[in-house]
Write a protein that holds these residues in place. Structure first.
Motif, PDB file in Angstrom:
ATOM      1  N   ASN A   8     -47.112   5.736  -2.401  1.00 54.19           N
ATOM      2  CA  ASN A   8     -45.691   5.865  -2.028  1.00 54.19           C
ATOM      3  C   ASN A   8     -45.514   6.322  -3.398  1.00 54.19           C
ATOM      4  OD1 ASN A   8     -43.803   5.201  -0.653  1.00 54.19           O
ATOM      5  ND2 ASN A   8     -43.097   3.925  -1.360  1.00 54.19           N
ATOM      6  N   ILE A  12     -42.444   9.532  -4.103  1.00 54.55           N
ATOM      7  CA  ILE A  12     -41.231   9.145  -4.196  1.00 54.55           C
ATOM      8  C   ILE A  12     -41.349  10.289  -5.370  1.00 54.55           C
ATOM      9  CG2 ILE A  12     -39.920   7.682  -5.819  1.00 54.55           C
ATOM     10  CD1 ILE A  12     -41.163   5.313  -4.354  1.00 54.55           C
ATOM     11  N   PHE A 216     -30.742   8.141  -3.473  1.00 53.95           N
ATOM     12  CA  PHE A 216     -32.161   8.622  -3.794  1.00 53.95           C
ATOM     13  C   PHE A 216     -32.572   8.912  -5.124  1.00 53.95           C
ATOM     14  CE2 PHE A 216     -35.701  11.038  -3.895  1.00 53.95           C
ATOM     15  CZ  PHE A 216     -36.993  10.398  -3.893  1.00 53.95           C
ATOM     16  N   TYR A 219     -31.915   5.034  -7.067  1.00 53.73           N
ATOM     17  CA  TYR A 219     -31.873   4.230  -7.677  1.00 53.73           C
ATOM     18  C   TYR A 219     -33.573   4.510  -7.041  1.00 53.73           C
ATOM     19  CZ  TYR A 219     -27.483   2.176  -6.581  1.00 53.73           C
ATOM     20  OH  TYR A 219     -26.120   2.186  -6.668  1.00 53.73           O
ATOM     21  N   GLU A 220     -34.292   5.039  -6.032  1.00 47.63           N
ATOM     22  CA  GLU A 220     -35.550   4.904  -6.177  1.00 47.63           C
ATOM     23  C   GLU A 220     -36.450   5.900  -6.952  1.00 47.63           C
ATOM     24  OE1 GLU A 220     -37.001   4.976  -1.710  1.00 47.63           O
ATOM     25  OE2 GLU A 220     -34.704   5.670  -0.876  1.00 47.63           O
ATOM     26  N   TRP A 221     -35.866   7.317  -7.057  1.00 48.02           N
ATOM     27  CA  TRP A 221     -36.741   7.661  -7.357  1.00 48.02           C
ATOM     28  C   TRP A 221     -36.912   6.916  -9.346  1.00 48.02           C
ATOM     29  CZ3 TRP A 221     -35.327  12.659 -11.867  1.00 48.02           C
ATOM     30  CH2 TRP A 221     -36.188  12.578 -11.650  1.00 48.02           C
ATOM     31  N   SER A 224     -38.733   3.584  -9.554  1.00 45.66           N
ATOM     32  CA  SER A 224     -39.507   3.374  -9.932  1.00 45.66           C
ATOM     33  C   SER A 224     -40.206   3.753 -11.065  1.00 45.66           C
ATOM     34  CB  SER A 224     -40.244   5.009  -8.285  1.00 45.66           C
ATOM     35  OG  SER A 224     -40.094   5.689  -9.315  1.00 45.66           O
ATOM     36  N   GLU A 227     -40.853   0.239 -12.133  1.00 47.62           N
ATOM     37  CA  GLU A 227     -41.582  -0.478 -11.284  1.00 47.62           C
ATOM     38  C   GLU A 227     -42.812  -0.285 -11.796  1.00 47.62           C
ATOM     39  OE1 GLU A 227     -43.376  -0.067  -6.871  1.00 47.62           O
ATOM     40  OE2 GLU A 227     -41.663   0.404  -7.464  1.00 47.62           O
TER      41      GLU A 227
ATOM     42  N   ARG B 387     -29.533  -0.953   2.474  1.00 49.08           N
ATOM     43  CA  ARG B 387     -29.373   0.288   1.538  1.00 49.08           C
ATOM     44  C   ARG B 387     -28.642   0.667   0.773  1.00 49.08           C
ATOM     45  NH1 ARG B 387     -31.726   3.861   6.226  1.00 49.08           N
ATOM     46  NH2 ARG B 387     -31.515   6.050   4.436  1.00 49.08           N
ATOM     47  N   HIS B 388     -29.186   1.388   0.167  1.00 47.92           N
ATOM     48  CA  HIS B 388     -28.920   2.275  -1.466  1.00 47.92           C
ATOM     49  C   HIS B 388     -27.792   3.406  -0.411  1.00 47.92           C
ATOM     50  CE1 HIS B 388     -31.061  -0.177  -4.295  1.00 47.92           C
ATOM     51  NE2 HIS B 388     -31.672   0.007  -3.980  1.00 47.92           N
TER      52      HIS B 388
ATOM     53  N   HIS C 101     -41.738  12.498   2.440  1.00 51.19           N
ATOM     54  CA  HIS C 101     -42.006  12.058   0.961  1.00 51.19           C
ATOM     55  C   HIS C 101     -41.638  14.080   0.402  1.00 51.19           C
ATOM     56  CE1 HIS C 101     -42.321   8.900  -0.189  1.00 51.19           C
ATOM     57  NE2 HIS C 101     -43.794   8.693   0.688  1.00 51.19           N
TER      58      HIS C 101
END
Lengths: 230, 420, 203
Positions: A8, A12, A216, A219-221, A224, A227, B387-388, C101
């Motif tokens: 995952n 990402i 995205f 927050y996610e990229w 991470s 993380e 959700r963002h 992805h």
């Protein structure tokens, strides 16, 4: 870290880089964008083909192999499919008209039936609404709603008139044509209201998607990274 | 010199792509269907997936003619039959080219109104925005100079920058803009209908949108489907596009984590891809197993799944939830399925095509029509999934500002600056 | 033969399917559904053929080392890999990984790009040259404003007016267009089904 999480995380990161690659198109066409574009076309085409195979062709061909007596129509479809493939080969080119005719005939018939029962009749029926205030309960509200209904009908007719085109009319029908022309002008204004709503809707849609891509990335990229303890 | 088929720019012989707009210059290898987005071999004249006509590439020599969208310029604004040579052609654009205000091919048609080239470009541009599905292979530059008039570069960069900042606005402001105090009637209608679904009742969910529109529709879909799942409804996903199957797996997979003990096969099923557009839909209303023998996840005859007991056709569901980003596929559902089943259809559409579906909602063919942009914010759901990307009102306010600025600039910037 | 056969097949299948559509289904038994299933099968096959053609064309480009060969190679590899994965491991986590992805972010970002281009399109549409542009400008700005929560605070009239605009002029505009298109389609499909028109694809 479990394997699924690593997959995952890698996903990402790749998605983030691809997002940036596509966004780079704002600055102008560039090799990175083109790479992303070709990658996308390849994946999209491969995915569609795999789904068409899994859901449509494979189950039928399996059935044909397992129970040829019951699944005889599939053999017929496959034969027609071969004729479609043989389109470029002269001796059989004429026969490729059969599968094409089948595609055309079913498409046209279903489109005809669908548009008649699903659009033309219901939309015409919905256009003819009662215009009397009493039908809406009377009073000021009744009048207002009746006026709305009349305006809706007028605007619909005006848009239909905008589709009509004619040369400068002469003779006894001149007045009628002028009326239609005036309605057409109103119709075009009404269509512009609809286009305005569509333009606003399109802007909102695309903008929302842009927001979600940026969310995205942030927050996610970039998230991470945290993380990973960076 | 090679003239670009897209924008008319003259390129050197050696160029592979247009220097101005990036469009490929050589003979095209494949063409994207303007209606459904399928990829087709260049020599095909109709789409292999939906049979819509693939507009012939305009001849490179006649650059001025090919400047604007070719499918648009060829059409005659008479009696709403824009492409008379092909039966399925005008089906494929809910907004037919004739709807665009300025008669293009014969400017003198309306004696009272002669359109300028620039006006025609604008009309073509709007038409494209209104009717083109999401680009599959390539994004054309909508602002490529197609006529004599073009945007000054400085203004374009300014507007692009402001759009980017507007999209980032919620990150800066923390999105403090309040939500709707009173949800729209259509959103409430949908919520009431969902509340009326009893546990065990089956709802058909049509994932008829591209993953590209997921940013807008996913949050709404997730809320409504989570609501349904928590109420014990059985969700059965289907799509008339291959990519809809992947989306269904994505969205339903998340929904299953928000509802307690929600399992594949017992509580939800992903049936798969219905081929052949109208044909697949038509057959599904007659005999679902004939068109779709297997489910997608377990690849087994779906009649054996507990959730699917007693299902034979699309008429056996309590309701249909149509998630759509495309006016044509939505129209196909309404025409081929809506006319054949007695159960209500609820449409969750992108804001872009919402206006196109309003007549169907007004005529009662759609029991409710909810737009993705506001629907996700308005749909009442307690303990909703976080959700963002939940749509930000601060961003929309900033976008309105950008549009306002564009409107002012378009009329303040001297005319001369718009000439090439 | 070459000319008559496709038209005859078109007319015949069209007639059978049309009878199945409007009839109660008993007269022709399972024939209409069978024809429709056959056409759906062929449509899926045609999709596969289109993809195969795309692979061949790009493969040829890559092998010959033409300019852009690198891109074509990427396209072909991506296509074959996705197709292979989809066929060998349908509904698998691996295929889902590619979809989540690679497919989704690529397509979503391409759509997101349109947010920029729609603004420049609006800029050009907003030049007030005639009455229609004025109507367009006012409506689109108003519809954007009506979207905002803050508009309700400004005045309760704004949401009401937005609903009215959608219910009356927008409905009328789109309905008129729908009816016009429907009439055109009706005429065109009738011509196909009666053999008056020969669609290009049959040439």
């Amino acid at each position: 870290m479990p394997l699924a999480n690593i997959g995952n995380l890698i996903g990402i990161w790749i998605a983030g880089l691809l997002t940036l690659a596509v966004l780079s198109y704002i600055l102008g066409d560039n090799p990175v964008y083109r790479l992303a574009q070709h990658l996308f076309v390849g994946i999209a085409a491969g995915y569609a083909a795999a789904l068409a195979w899994n859901h449509v062709l494979a189950p039928r061909l399996t059935r044909l192999v397992q129970a040829p007596a019951e699944a005889w129509p599939v053999a017929l479809f496959a034969l027609l499919g071969l004729l479609l493939l043989a389109r470029g080969w002269r001796p059989l080119a004429a026969l490729s008209g059969i599968p094409l005719g089948l595609l055309m005939g079913t498409g046209a018939a279903l489109a005809l039936g669908g548009i008649l029962t699903g659009t033309l009749v219901p939309q015409l029926a919905a256009s003819f609404v009662p215009l009397a205030p009493a039908a809406y309960g009377g009073g000021v509200m009744g009048w207002a709603l009746a006026l709305d209904a009349a305006f809706l009908l007028l605007c619909t007719l005006a848009v239909l008139a905008a589709f009509q085109y004619h040369r400068a009319a002469r003779g006894s029908l001149r007045l009628w044509y002028r009326g239609v022309q005036a309605m057409g002008r109103l119709g075009r204004l009404v269509m512009m209201v609809a286009f305005g709503a569509i333009l606003a809707g399109a802007a909102l849609s695309f903008f929302t998607i842009l927001q979600s891509r940026l969310a995205f990335l942030v927050y996610e990229w970039l998230g991470s990274l945290a993380e990973l303890g960076l | 010199m090679i003239a670009c088929q897209e924008c008319g720019h003259n390129n050197p012989e050696s160029a592979q792509r247009c220097e101005s707009c990036g469009a490929p210059l050589g003979p095209a290898l494949y063409r994207e269907c303007p209606a459904c987005g399928a990829l087709n071999a260049a020599e095909r004249s109709t789409c292999s997936r939906c049979l819509a006509p693939l507009t012939a590439p305009p001849s490179g020599a006649d650059a001025s003619e090919s400047a604007s969208d070719s499918s648009f310029t060829q059409d005659e604004p008479t009696a709403g039959a824009p492409q008379e040579d092909d039966p399925l052609a005008d089906l494929e654009g809910l907004l037919p080219p004739a709807a665009v205000p300025d008669p293009v091919s014969q400017p003198s048609r309306f004696a009272s109104h002669e359109s300028s080239e620039a006006e025609r470009d604008d009309a073509a541009l709007l038409h494209r925005i209104a009717t083109e599905p999401a680009p599959l292979g390539q994004v054309r530059r909508e602002d490529a100079p197609t006529g004599r008039e073009r945007m000054p570069d400085g203004i374009r960069w300014l507007l692009y920058l402001l759009v980017l900042l507007a999209a980032l606005a919620p990150l800066i402001t923390g999105n403090r803009g309040q939500q709707w105090e009173s949800p729209r009637p259509q959103t409430l209608l949908l919520a009431e209908a969902v509340a009326d679904i009893a546990p065990g009742e089956r709802v058909l969910v049509a994932f008829d949108y591209a993953p590209g529109y997921g940013g807008e529709l996913d949050p709404l879909a997730e809320r409504v489907l989570t609501d349904l799942a928590r109420r014990g409804a059985v969700l059965v996903a289907i799509s008339t596009r291959p990519e809809g199957v992947g989306l269904a797996r994505q969205v339903l997979g998340r929904v299953a984590t928000f509802a307690p003990d929600y399992r594949y096969g017992a509580n939800y099923v992903i049936l798969g891809y219905l081929p052949g557009a109208e044909r697949g839909l038509r057959l599904a209303t007659q005999d679902l197993a004939a068109i779709l023998p297997h489910d997608d996840v377990l690849q087994m005859p779906w009649e054996q799944l507990p959730a699917m007991q007693g299902i034979g056709t699309l008429n056996d569901f309590e309701a249909t939830l149509l998630l759509t980003d495309d006016g044509n596929s939505a129209r196909r559902w309404i025409e081929q399925v809506g006319t054949q089943v007695d159960t209500p259809t609820y449409a969750l559409a992108t804001a872009r095509i919402e206006p196109l579906l309003i007549p169907y909602q007004q005529s009662g063919q759609l029991a409710a029509l909810v737009g993705g942009v506001y629907g996700a914010l308005e749909y009442p759901l307690e303990d909703a999934p976080e959700r963002h990307d939940l749509h930000s009102t601060d961003g929309y306010l900033a976008l309105l500002g950008v549009f306002f600025l564009a409107a002012v600039l378009a009329n303040v910037v001297p005319w001369r600056m718009h000439q090439n | 033969m070459r000319r008559v056969l496709p038209i005859a097949v078109t007319c015949l299948t069209g007639l059978v399917v049309l009878l199945g559509f409007f009839g109660n289904g008993d007269i022709l038994g399972g024939w209409p559904n069978l024809l429709v299933e056959g056409a759906a099968f062929l449509a899926a096959l045609a999709l596969l053929m289109g993809v195969a053609h795309l692979a061949l064309a790009h493969g040829r480009r890559a092998v010959r080392g033409e300019p852009q060969a690198g891109y074509s190679l990427v396209l072909v590899i991506a296509m074959l890999a996705t197709f292979g994965l989809g066929v060998v491991l349908p509904g698998s986590a691996e295929l889902a990984w590619v979809f989540d992805h690679l497919y989704t972010p690529l397509q979503a970002t391409m759509t997101a790009l349109l947010a920029f281009f729609v603004v420049s399109a609006a800029y050009r549409a907003f030049r007030l040259r005639h009455a229609e542009a004025v109507v367009l400008l006012i409506t689109s700005l108003f519809m954007l404003l009506g979207q905002l929560a803050v508009s309700e605070r400004l005045s309760p009239i704004i949401p009401a007016l937005r609903e009215w605009t959608l219910a009356i002029p927008v409905t009328a505009g789109v309905r008129g267009i729908l009816l016009g298109t429907a009439l055109g389609t009706l005429a065109a499909t009738l011509r196909i089904l009666t053999g008056i028109d020969r669609p290009q694809a049959l040439e």
